[in-house]
Design a protein around this motif. Structure first.
Motif, short mmCIF file in Angstrom:
data_model
loop_
_atom_site.label_atom_id
_atom_site.label_comp_id
_atom_site.label_asym_id
_atom_site.label_seq_id
_atom_site.Cartn_x
_atom_site.Cartn_y
_atom_site.Cartn_z
N GLY A 165 0.79 -1.23 -0.07
CA GLY A 165 -0.04 -0.07 0.09
C GLY A 165 0.82 1.22 0.11
O GLY A 165 0.31 2.33 -0.64
N VAL A 166 1.92 1.31 0.72
CA VAL A 166 2.86 2.52 0.92
C VAL A 166 3.59 2.49 -0.44
O VAL A 166 3.38 3.88 -1.16
CB VAL A 166 3.96 2.19 1.88
CG1 VAL A 166 5.07 3.23 1.92
CG2 VAL A 166 3.22 2.14 3.20
N LEU A 167 3.87 1.52 -1.16
CA LEU A 167 4.50 1.61 -2.39
C LEU A 167 3.43 2.06 -3.77
O LEU A 167 3.93 2.95 -4.52
CB LEU A 167 5.09 0.43 -2.90
CG LEU A 167 6.30 -0.11 -2.13
CD1 LEU A 167 6.77 -1.55 -2.63
CD2 LEU A 167 7.47 0.57 -2.26
N VAL A 168 2.13 1.52 -3.44
CA VAL A 168 1.22 1.97 -4.57
C VAL A 168 0.68 3.59 -4.14
O VAL A 168 0.88 4.25 -5.24
CB VAL A 168 -0.12 1.44 -4.14
CG1 VAL A 168 -1.29 2.14 -5.06
CG2 VAL A 168 0.15 -0.15 -4.60
N GLY A 169 0.99 4.13 -2.84
CA GLY A 169 0.64 5.42 -2.72
C GLY A 169 1.73 6.50 -3.07
O GLY A 169 1.64 7.46 -3.71
N PHE A 170 2.98 5.67 -3.03
CA PHE A 170 4.15 6.55 -3.30
C PHE A 170 4.23 6.80 -4.70
O PHE A 170 4.47 7.85 -5.53
CB PHE A 170 5.22 5.98 -2.90
CG PHE A 170 6.64 6.54 -3.22
CD1 PHE A 170 7.09 7.74 -2.74
CD2 PHE A 170 7.43 6.15 -4.39
CE1 PHE A 170 8.35 8.52 -3.18
CE2 PHE A 170 8.74 6.68 -4.95
CZ PHE A 170 9.07 7.90 -4.12
N GLY A 171 3.83 5.43 -5.59
CA GLY A 171 3.74 5.49 -6.91
C GLY A 171 2.90 6.53 -7.57
O GLY A 171 3.07 7.41 -8.44
N THR A 172 1.59 6.48 -7.14
CA THR A 172 0.51 7.42 -7.35
C THR A 172 1.01 8.78 -7.44
O THR A 172 0.73 9.66 -8.43
CB THR A 172 -0.63 6.86 -6.90
OG1 THR A 172 -0.57 7.14 -5.68
CG2 THR A 172 -1.05 5.58 -7.31
N ARG A 173 1.42 9.31 -6.45
CA ARG A 173 1.73 10.80 -6.02
C ARG A 173 3.01 11.00 -6.87
O ARG A 173 3.25 12.29 -7.40
CB ARG A 173 1.99 10.76 -4.71
CG ARG A 173 0.77 10.55 -3.50
CD ARG A 173 -0.52 11.01 -4.32
NE ARG A 173 -0.49 12.32 -4.62
CZ ARG A 173 -1.27 13.24 -5.23
NH1 ARG A 173 -2.08 12.54 -6.17
NH2 ARG A 173 -1.65 14.41 -5.40
N LEU A 174 3.98 10.00 -6.94
CA LEU A 174 5.09 10.59 -8.02
C LEU A 174 4.67 10.42 -9.59
O LEU A 174 5.26 11.30 -10.05
CB LEU A 174 6.10 9.31 -7.83
CG LEU A 174 7.27 9.35 -8.75
CD1 LEU A 174 8.14 10.73 -8.11
CD2 LEU A 174 8.15 8.15 -8.63
#
Length: 216
Positions: A165-174
């Motif tokens: 979930g953290v990686l998905v959130g980071f990727g979407t904001r990036l």
């Protein structure tokens, strides 16, 4: 509602939701940006109160012009062209359109209440669909597929889901948006960055699915 919608009905429904949201709010549809704004609701409310002071576009342009004149020490009749440094030639005058005109609308982000309503509607829509189809029940794991392919340990399962979930959130904001923002709105408007981002989304999903089901 005893079964899932066919793919074409789901596609038509998503298209209608996207078009309706755009026509209603005059803004793009995005879940990750809405979630970010709702989490930082204090900051967003402060920005909205500041925006309310400049509801008139012409007043905003006049205020910016006055602030610029005050900062650079120019009066109402003074030239707005900055002085040319010593040793450099003065540029020729060209017809340059102003960055902001009277007819240019100043469109900001959607109101915070709209973002909150969007997130609540997504949750309620899924809940209603699950209850009416008879599939609603509480689960404490990801099902047999996840247990067989990834892990059956409850602690490890929670850790893997949290990191994912953290990686998905980071990727979407990036990437400046998620699959809804880029895939639905961006691709619908033929934005190059959204076309590339959506291709990366689905390409990675296909590669990971093939790796899980065929290799592992």
């Amino acid at each position: 509602m005893s079964s899932y919608w066919p793919w074409w009905a789901g596609a038509a429904g998503l298209a209608l939701v996207t078009i309706n949201y755009t026509l209603t709010t005059d803004r793009s549809f995005g879940v990750s940006s809405a979630w970010d704004r709702v989490l930082h609701w204090r900051r967003e409310r402060r920005l909205e109160r500041m925006d309310e002071e400049f509801t008139d576009d012409r007043a905003l342009v006049d205020a910016l012009a006055a602030a610029t004149a005050e900062h650079f020490g120019t009066g109402p009749g003074a030239s707005t062209v900055p002085p040319v440094p010593y040793g450099e030639s003065e540029p020729l005058e060209t017809d340059v359109e102003p960055a902001v005109s009277e007819n240019t609308p100043v469109t900001g982000p959607a109101p915070l209440v709209t973002q909150a309503a969007l997130l609540i509607s997504i949750f309620l829509g899924g809940l209603i669909a699950a209850v009416t189809s008879g599939r609603f029940h509480l689960r404490y794991d990801m099902g047999p597929g996840f247990r067989n392919l990834v892990t059956a340990n409850p602690t490890a399962m929670i850790a893997v889901l949290f990191v994912g979930g953290v990686l998905v959130g980071f990727g979407t904001r990036l990437a400046g948006g998620c699959s809804s923002g880029h895939g639905l709105n961006g691709c619908g408007r033929l934005r190059p960055v959204s076309l590339v981002a959506t291709g990366v989304f689905f390409g990675t999903a296909v590669a990971v699915s093939f790796l899980l089901w065929k290799v592992i």
